[in-house]
Design an enzyme around this catalytic site. Structure first.
Site: not given
Ligand code: BGC
Length: 391
Positions: A120-121, A146, A220, A222, A291, A328, A356
């Protein structure tokens, strides 16, 4: 790693050079809830192509004693497929992704990857550690996301098969150099995936460093428990979390930890993901859905339940256990129908969701959050389990 060529099927197919990896019993039907003859626990590996600079990529095929199957490749330490039974015993692939390596390399929103050095950020791609300011690669507007431009999801990991009495797996390794994407210190990491006979995908993370550095590794995946048949809005989610980390417009936590109670962020009771996703609650409206990082209810660093997801049409249930303090929950808001994934399926809006497990985003700039700094001589060690069953 010692491998033996088995046969050629377009790709080079190889099987691990040890008969001990195979038990003598035959693969059996899955049978909903019944205990039929055991399937063959198995781990094999074959080529999955190569990167533009000629690095060979391999894919491991894991089968547990109940017939669950996983395909996991060395590029990004990525789970390419995960087949688990529905309530009728029918296997279905419950992760989004692609059929081939080139598609992953071309354009993947982190489908099934390991994310690092920091999941994450990190706001503005900057943080100060022990008095020194570090500048990271920015790849999400002005922010670092990421791990940067070439995170752990875009590198080829070393690999070795794992066989335990109750699981088969693969252990990946990666050495991230001092200065990579702006991070200080050489970080040596391993990630071990295990497909256990309790129908779990277990992920064990270990890392060490030679200089203090932030570390926050996550998976990550999905998920789509229908097997990718429709969007994920009817999936029923429970989060074991009483608080969350609100974010600003750039999805950077503000630093507050409000209670979820009385808001659409409250998943302490089973609730369909789609039930409130279009609400006017400013936090999800501005981000186009969920998110956010949820703060898990936990007393310490032990493994605890983070989330439970139930999908009514298939009966599939996924439970997530972790040692991490947060998760997350991302509802696939940026999937918009422009990606064609496995088997030609178009991944429409909210076709997959992510859970996540992690430390909170932007922790290096938020002293009030649990620390993500790893120091020389200490070991980063964490684990997450995704457990599958039917109801
Ligand atoms: C983030 C999203 C992002 C996604 C794919 C997630 O972990 O929080 O904002 O778009 O990952 O990159």
């Amino acid at each position: 790693m010692r491998m033996k060529r088995l046969r050629s099927i377009g790709w080079t197919a190889v099987v691990l050079g040890t008969a001990a990896l195979l038990c003598s019993c035959r693969t059996a039907g899955l049978g909903a809830g019944t205990r039929e003859a055991k399937a063959k626990m198995d781990v094999t590996v074959e080529s999955f192509g190569q990167t533009a600079d000629g690095q060979q990529v391999r894919i491991y095929h894991l089968t547990n004693s109940n017939g669950l199957k996983a395909g996991i490749m060395t590029y990004g330490a990525t789970v390419v497929s995960l087949e688990v039974p529905d309530k009728n015993g029918q296997l279905g692939d419950i992760v989004l992704g692609y059929d081939n390596l080139q598609a992953y390399i071309r354009n993947s929103p982190y489908f099934g990857t390991i994310v690092g050095r920091y999941g994450n950020r990190i706001g503005k791609g900057k943080f100060t550690l022990d008095g020194t300011e570090y500048t990271l690669a920015t790849n999400n507007g002005e922010n670092h996301l990421h791990g940067g431009l070439k995170g752990f999801d875009k590198v080829v990991w070393t690999d070795e098969p794992v066989r335990r009495s109750d699981a088969v797996g693969v252990k990946f390794g990666y050495v991230s150099k001092d200065g990579e994407e702006g991070y200080p210190g050489t970080l040596k990491g391993t990630v071990t995936y295990l497909l256990t006979n309790k129908n779990e995908l277990r992920i064990e993370y270990v890392a060490t460093t030679d200089k203090p550095t932030p570390v926050n590794l996550t998976h990550h995946g999905y998920w789509n428990l229908t097997g990718g048949r429709r969007d994920i809005l009817e999936h029923v989610l429970t989060l074991n979390a009483g608080k969350f980390t609100p974010v600003d417009k750039g999805l950077i936590p503000t630093g507050e930890l409000p209670a979820v109670k009385g808001t659409v962020m409250d998943f302490t009771r089973p609730t369909a993901i789609g039930a409130r996703i279009e609400s006017d609650f400013e936090q999800i409206k501005s981000g186009g859905g969920y998110d956010h990082n949820w703060v898990l209810n936990k007393g310490g660093k032990d493994m605890t339940l983070a989330a439970r997801v139930y999908e009514p049409t298939s009966g599939r249930v996924m439970e997530v256990f972790t040692k991490e303090p947060g998760v997350q929950f991302y509802s696939g808001n940026f999937l918009d129908g422009t990606i064609t994934g496995k088997g030609g399926t178009i991944y429409q809006h909210r076709w997959g969701f992510c859970l996540e497990t992690q430390h909170y985003p932007d922790s290096p700039n938020k002293p009030q959050f649990p620390t993500t700094i790893l120091r020389p001589g200490r070991k980063y060690e964490t684990a997450t389990v995704y457990r599958f069953s039917v109801k």
